[in-house]
Design a protein around this motif. Structure first.
Motif, PDB file in Angstrom:
ATOM      1  N   UNK A   1       0.830  -1.205   0.000  1.00  0.00           N
ATOM      2  CA  UNK A   1       0.000   0.000   0.000  1.00  0.00           C
ATOM      3  C   UNK A   1       0.867   1.258   0.000  1.00  0.00           C
ATOM      4  N   UNK A   2       0.520   2.218  -0.816  1.00  0.00           N
ATOM      5  CA  UNK A   2       1.316   3.443  -0.917  1.00  0.00           C
ATOM      6  C   UNK A   2       1.242   4.252   0.377  1.00  0.00           C
ATOM      7  N   UNK A   3       0.137   4.111   1.120  1.00  0.00           N
ATOM      8  CA  UNK A   3      -0.028   4.837   2.380  1.00  0.00           C
ATOM      9  C   UNK A   3       0.172   3.911   3.579  1.00  0.00           C
ATOM     10  N   UNK A   4       1.099   2.980   3.459  1.00  0.00           N
ATOM     11  CA  UNK A   4       1.274   1.944   4.480  1.00  0.00           C
ATOM     12  C   UNK A   4       1.647   2.482   5.857  1.00  0.00           C
ATOM     13  N   UNK A   5       2.207   3.691   5.930  1.00  0.00           N
ATOM     14  CA  UNK A   5       2.549   4.256   7.239  1.00  0.00           C
ATOM     15  C   UNK A   5       1.494   5.256   7.724  1.00  0.00           C
ATOM     16  N   UNK A   6       0.368   5.351   7.012  1.00  0.00           N
ATOM     17  CA  UNK A   6      -0.695   6.292   7.394  1.00  0.00           C
ATOM     18  C   UNK A   6      -2.020   5.594   7.725  1.00  0.00           C
ATOM     19  N   UNK A   7      -2.022   4.288   7.747  1.00  0.00           N
ATOM     20  CA  UNK A   7      -3.285   3.560   7.915  1.00  0.00           C
ATOM     21  C   UNK A   7      -3.911   3.784   9.295  1.00  0.00           C
ATOM     22  N   UNK A   8      -3.095   3.821  10.330  1.00  0.00           N
ATOM     23  CA  UNK A   8      -3.637   4.062  11.660  1.00  0.00           C
ATOM     24  C   UNK A   8      -4.159   5.492  11.783  1.00  0.00           C
ATOM     25  N   UNK A   9      -3.434   6.449  11.218  1.00  0.00           N
ATOM     26  CA  UNK A   9      -3.878   7.845  11.266  1.00  0.00           C
ATOM     27  C   UNK A   9      -5.242   7.999  10.608  1.00  0.00           C
ATOM     28  N   UNK A  10      -5.496   7.277   9.525  1.00  0.00           N
ATOM     29  CA  UNK A  10      -6.792   7.339   8.845  1.00  0.00           C
ATOM     30  C   UNK A  10      -7.908   6.850   9.764  1.00  0.00           C
ATOM     31  N   UNK A  11      -7.647   5.764  10.480  1.00  0.00           N
ATOM     32  CA  UNK A  11      -8.657   5.203  11.377  1.00  0.00           C
ATOM     33  C   UNK A  11      -8.952   6.175  12.521  1.00  0.00           C
ATOM     34  N   UNK A  12      -7.904   6.698  13.143  1.00  0.00           N
ATOM     35  CA  UNK A  12      -8.110   7.586  14.285  1.00  0.00           C
ATOM     36  C   UNK A  12      -8.778   8.887  13.871  1.00  0.00           C
ATOM     37  N   UNK A  13      -8.471   9.362  12.667  1.00  0.00           N
ATOM     38  CA  UNK A  13      -9.143  10.565  12.169  1.00  0.00           C
ATOM     39  C   UNK A  13     -10.638  10.321  12.003  1.00  0.00           C
ATOM     40  N   UNK A  14     -10.992   9.115  11.571  1.00  0.00           N
ATOM     41  CA  UNK A  14     -12.408   8.782  11.370  1.00  0.00           C
ATOM     42  C   UNK A  14     -13.141   8.621  12.705  1.00  0.00           C
ATOM     43  N   UNK A  15     -12.412   8.247  13.760  1.00  0.00           N
ATOM     44  CA  UNK A  15     -13.036   7.972  15.059  1.00  0.00           C
ATOM     45  C   UNK A  15     -12.873   9.111  16.059  1.00  0.00           C
TER      46      UNK A  15
END
Length: 224
Positions: A68-82
């Protein structure tokens, strides 16, 4: 952390964990996820998104994160959504450096480094802070670091001497009150409870309350 010690220490049975934070990280649209399927209410005003050993597979060679091109941003995406559901998020990091650690650094506003007041503590703390700084630079961020002295033994002169040395080294970035070594902390873990629930008003509870109040009341700054 794939070791899932937070879940074990807070009474979440491993066999009942159906969806982990790793599953949320792999979701293409975190905003559409039903948060309550991933988060356990483990205490009053305390929720946990547990991990499991399968989390380590995410960063394995040819694992699902590597492509994944955003492999180091996956957790940030989840926390931003929550983020509207919670006031604070504490990320328990693995002891190794990989994509999971990079995800934590991308998502975090600051880093808390627990440092035992033992013989190798100061040298280890210096290395940890340097490593966090180097990793944060790699992901293009400046990250504030706080030092939290822990497992402090009040009756030990060596422990006090090392605590003083840690304080002189890190000065403004060290918690004003160390987390002392308390038997009640081990007891709380064995019962799957936080110390707040297990022993409210105890000295151990007071130590963690002082730490939380310091974090909330003060603004962490980036080390030079």
């Amino acid at each position: 952390d794939p070791q899932s010690h937070c879940a074990a220490g807070l009474g979440v049975p491993d066999q009942r964990i159906e969806r982990t934070i790793g599953d949320a990280m792999l979701a293409e649209n975190p905003a559409a996820l039903p948060v309550d399927e991933f988060v356990w209410e483990v205490g009053r005003n305390l929720h946990l998104a547990p991990s499991s050993v399968t989390l380590s597979l995410l960063e394995a060679p040819n694992g699902p994160l590597t492509a994944r091109f955003d492999r180091d941003r996956r957790l940030a995406r989840v926390l931003a959504a929550w983020k509207d559901r919670f006031d604070w998020c504490v990320i328990d990091c693995p002891p190794t450096i990989g994509y999971l650690t990079f995800n934590a650094l991308r998502a975090a506003d600051e880093a808390l480094v627990p440092v035992e007041t033992g013989f190798f503590a100061l040298r280890g703390a210096e290395r940890q802070v340097a490593t966090i700084g180097a990793l944060a630079d790699q992901v293009g961020r400046k990250l504030a670091v706080r030092i939290v002295p822990t497992l402090h033994r009040d009756g030990s002169q060596l422990s006090h001497d090392i605590l003083g040395a840690i304080g002189r080294k890190f000065t403004a970035h060290i918690a004003p009150t160390p987390i002392r070594e308390h038997e009640v902390l081990r007891e709380a873990v064995s019962y799957g409870q936080s110390v707040v629930a297990f022993a409210p008003g105890s000295p151990a509870h007071d130590d963690f309350r002082a730490l939380a109040e310091w974090i909330v009341a003060t603004q962490a700054t980036v080390s030079a």
